[in-house]
Design an enzyme around this catalytic site. Structure first.
Site, PDB file in Angstrom:
ATOM      1  N   GLY A 279      33.545  14.304  56.942  1.00 35.93           N
ATOM      2  CA  GLY A 279      33.039  13.550  58.091  1.00 35.93           C
ATOM      3  C   GLY A 279      31.953  14.230  58.896  1.00 35.93           C
ATOM      4  O   GLY A 279      31.771  13.922  60.083  1.00 35.93           O
ATOM      5  N   SER A 280      31.174  15.122  58.271  1.00 36.33           N
ATOM      6  CA  SER A 280      30.133  15.777  59.078  1.00 36.33           C
ATOM      7  C   SER A 280      28.982  14.816  59.396  1.00 36.33           C
ATOM      8  O   SER A 280      28.408  14.881  60.492  1.00 36.33           O
ATOM      9  CB  SER A 280      29.624  17.044  58.391  1.00 36.33           C
ATOM     10  OG  SER A 280      28.867  16.752  57.246  1.00 36.33           O
ATOM     11  N   ASN A 281      28.648  13.919  58.482  1.00 36.94           N
ATOM     12  CA  ASN A 281      27.630  12.906  58.811  1.00 36.94           C
ATOM     13  C   ASN A 281      28.152  11.935  59.871  1.00 36.94           C
ATOM     14  O   ASN A 281      27.417  11.536  60.776  1.00 36.94           O
ATOM     15  CB  ASN A 281      27.186  12.162  57.556  1.00 36.94           C
ATOM     16  CG  ASN A 281      26.150  12.953  56.781  1.00 36.94           C
ATOM     17  OD1 ASN A 281      25.022  13.103  57.236  1.00 36.94           O
ATOM     18  ND2 ASN A 281      26.534  13.495  55.649  1.00 36.94           N
TER      19      ASN A 281
ATOM     20  N   MET B 251      33.599   7.713  49.274  1.00 32.57           N
ATOM     21  CA  MET B 251      33.437   8.066  47.861  1.00 32.57           C
ATOM     22  C   MET B 251      34.059   7.037  46.920  1.00 32.57           C
ATOM     23  O   MET B 251      34.674   7.390  45.904  1.00 32.57           O
ATOM     24  CB  MET B 251      34.018   9.452  47.603  1.00 32.57           C
ATOM     25  CG  MET B 251      33.378  10.544  48.453  1.00 32.57           C
ATOM     26  SD  MET B 251      31.560  10.598  48.378  1.00 32.57           S
ATOM     27  CE  MET B 251      31.372  11.441  46.811  1.00 32.57           C
TER      28      MET B 251
ATOM     29  N   HIS C  99      22.898   9.362  50.748  1.00 35.71           N
ATOM     30  CA  HIS C  99      23.129   9.984  49.445  1.00 35.71           C
ATOM     31  C   HIS C  99      22.405  11.328  49.413  1.00 35.71           C
ATOM     32  O   HIS C  99      21.241  11.412  49.828  1.00 35.71           O
ATOM     33  CB  HIS C  99      22.609   9.081  48.326  1.00 35.71           C
ATOM     34  CG  HIS C  99      22.838   9.657  46.959  1.00 35.71           C
ATOM     35  ND1 HIS C  99      24.087   9.720  46.388  1.00 35.71           N
ATOM     36  CD2 HIS C  99      21.987  10.241  46.083  1.00 35.71           C
ATOM     37  CE1 HIS C  99      23.994  10.312  45.202  1.00 35.71           C
ATOM     38  NE2 HIS C  99      22.735  10.632  44.990  1.00 35.71           N
TER      39      HIS C  99
ATOM     40  N   ASP D   6      24.119   3.579  44.644  1.00 36.18           N
ATOM     41  CA  ASP D   6      22.980   4.408  45.065  1.00 36.18           C
ATOM     42  C   ASP D   6      21.636   3.780  44.675  1.00 36.18           C
ATOM     43  O   ASP D   6      20.675   4.482  44.357  1.00 36.18           O
ATOM     44  CB  ASP D   6      23.088   5.827  44.475  1.00 36.18           C
ATOM     45  CG  ASP D   6      24.352   6.553  44.920  1.00 36.18           C
ATOM     46  OD1 ASP D   6      24.827   6.292  46.038  1.00 36.18           O
ATOM     47  OD2 ASP D   6      24.860   7.374  44.140  1.00 36.18           O
TER      48      ASP D   6
ATOM     49  N   GLU E 215      20.587  15.970  56.233  1.00 39.68           N
ATOM     50  CA  GLU E 215      21.331  14.706  56.356  1.00 39.68           C
ATOM     51  C   GLU E 215      21.686  14.434  57.816  1.00 39.68           C
ATOM     52  O   GLU E 215      21.588  13.297  58.296  1.00 39.68           O
ATOM     53  CB  GLU E 215      22.619  14.770  55.517  1.00 39.68           C
ATOM     54  CG  GLU E 215      22.395  14.808  54.018  1.00 39.68           C
ATOM     55  CD  GLU E 215      23.714  14.749  53.242  1.00 39.68           C
ATOM     56  OE1 GLU E 215      24.555  13.897  53.546  1.00 39.68           O
ATOM     57  OE2 GLU E 215      23.890  15.575  52.321  1.00 39.68           O
TER      58      GLU E 215
HETATM   59  C1  GAR Z   1      27.428  14.096  52.101  1.00 42.37           C
HETATM   60  O1  GAR Z   1      26.624  15.091  51.525  1.00 42.37           O
HETATM   61  C2  GAR Z   1      26.996  12.725  51.630  1.00 42.37           C
HETATM   62  O2  GAR Z   1      25.600  12.613  51.477  1.00 42.37           O
HETATM   63  C3  GAR Z   1      27.694  12.642  50.304  1.00 42.37           C
HETATM   64  O3  GAR Z   1      28.950  13.213  50.510  1.00 42.37           O
HETATM   65  C4  GAR Z   1      28.857  14.164  51.553  1.00 42.37           C
HETATM   66  C5  GAR Z   1      29.877  13.803  52.600  1.00 42.37           C
HETATM   67  O4  GAR Z   1      29.948  14.820  53.578  1.00 42.37           O
HETATM   68  N1  GAR Z   1      27.779  11.289  49.860  1.00 42.37           N
HETATM   69  C6  GAR Z   1      27.796  10.936  48.573  1.00 42.37           C
HETATM   70  O5  GAR Z   1      27.758  11.734  47.670  1.00 42.37           O
HETATM   71  C7  GAR Z   1      27.881   9.447  48.339  1.00 42.37           C
HETATM   72  N2  GAR Z   1      27.421   9.146  47.018  1.00 42.37           N
HETATM   73  P1  GAR Z   1      30.490  14.485  55.024  1.00 42.37           P
HETATM   74  O6  GAR Z   1      31.857  13.811  54.828  1.00 42.37           O
HETATM   75  O7  GAR Z   1      30.643  15.840  55.677  1.00 42.37           O
HETATM   76  O8  GAR Z   1      29.498  13.589  55.717  1.00 42.37           O
END
Ligand code: GAR
Length: 209
Positions: A12-14, A90, A109, A145, A174
């Site tokens: 969940g950092s994004n 995911m 992505h 994607d 990101e």
């Molecule tokens: C992020 O790098 C996002 O871009 C990627 O998963 C990570 C989630 O990190 N997403 C994908 O690969 C989707 N195809 P986060 O939970 O810390 O945001």
């Protein structure tokens, strides 16, 4: 402010970056809820601690993918969501769900699409000998994607990079890119029309990463 829900599966950092951006009352989107398909997603605790309502809609509680997505759709409707932001969600969404939210659902992505769709994008970028890599925010379409691109940020691949070093550099990008892209969508400056993105009303150098 556009009512925005975030779908997560993990860290969940994004999501955290979007919640932080939306803490500014001048930001054009407000985060009205976070939904996770995983009960143990670390992002749930982070969102709850910031006062954002969270809920788990687990795949295992439903007989089919369709029923799972229908439950997520119901939760989104209950939240009054106008925009859906996938942030490390995911799981592939079913076509009826995607079509219902098309033009209102975005994803981040970790690659410069259309390169490196799917999993392990950093590993594959290194294997390909790329000297630049990055991340993309796009509207979600039924193909994984594959949707039209709203914004991208590039980072260099450094000599000696491994997957961890490269993914950390991309992740930083990101966290800057996603709030900027959600802003464009919430303000109506990035719109999906006839399968393409129309961008208007902003200065490219300042607003695109
Ligand atoms: C992020 O790098 C996002 O871009 C990627 O998963 C990570 C989630 O990190 N997403 C994908 O690969 C989707 N195809 P986060 O939970 O810390 O945001």
């Amino acid at each position: 402010r556009k009512r925005t829900a975030i779908l997560i599966s993990g860290r969940g950092s994004n999501m955290t970056a979007l919640i932080a951006a939306a803490a500014d009352p001048a930001y054009p989107a407000e985060i009205v809820g976070v939904i996770s398909d995983k009960a143990d997603a670390a992002g749930l605790g982070i969102a709850a601690a910031r006062g954002v309502p969270v809920q788990v809609v687990a795949r295992g509680d439903f007989a089919s993918k369709e029923a799972h997505d229908a439950a997520i759709d119901k939760a989104l409707t209950k939240l009054g969501a106008e925009i859906v932001a996938l942030a490390g969600y995911m799981r592939l969404l079913t076509t009826p769900f995607v079509e219902k939210w098309q033009g209102r659902m975005i994803n981040i992505h970790p690659a410069l699409l259309p390169l490196f769709k799917g999993l392990d994008s950093h590993k594959r970028a290194l294997e390909a000998g790329m000297r630049v890599h990055g991340c993309t925010v796009h509207f979600v379409t039924p193909e994984m994607d594959d949707g039209p691109i709203i914004a991208q940020a590039a980072v260099p691949v450094m000599l000696g990079d491994d997957e961890a070093a490269l993914s950390a550099r991309v992740l930083k990008a990101e966290h800057r890119l996603y709030p900027m892209a959600l802003r464009l969508v919430a303000e109506g400056k990035a719109r999906m029309e006839n399968g393409r993105v129309t961008l208007s009303g902003f200065v490219d150098n300042g607003d695109n990463a």
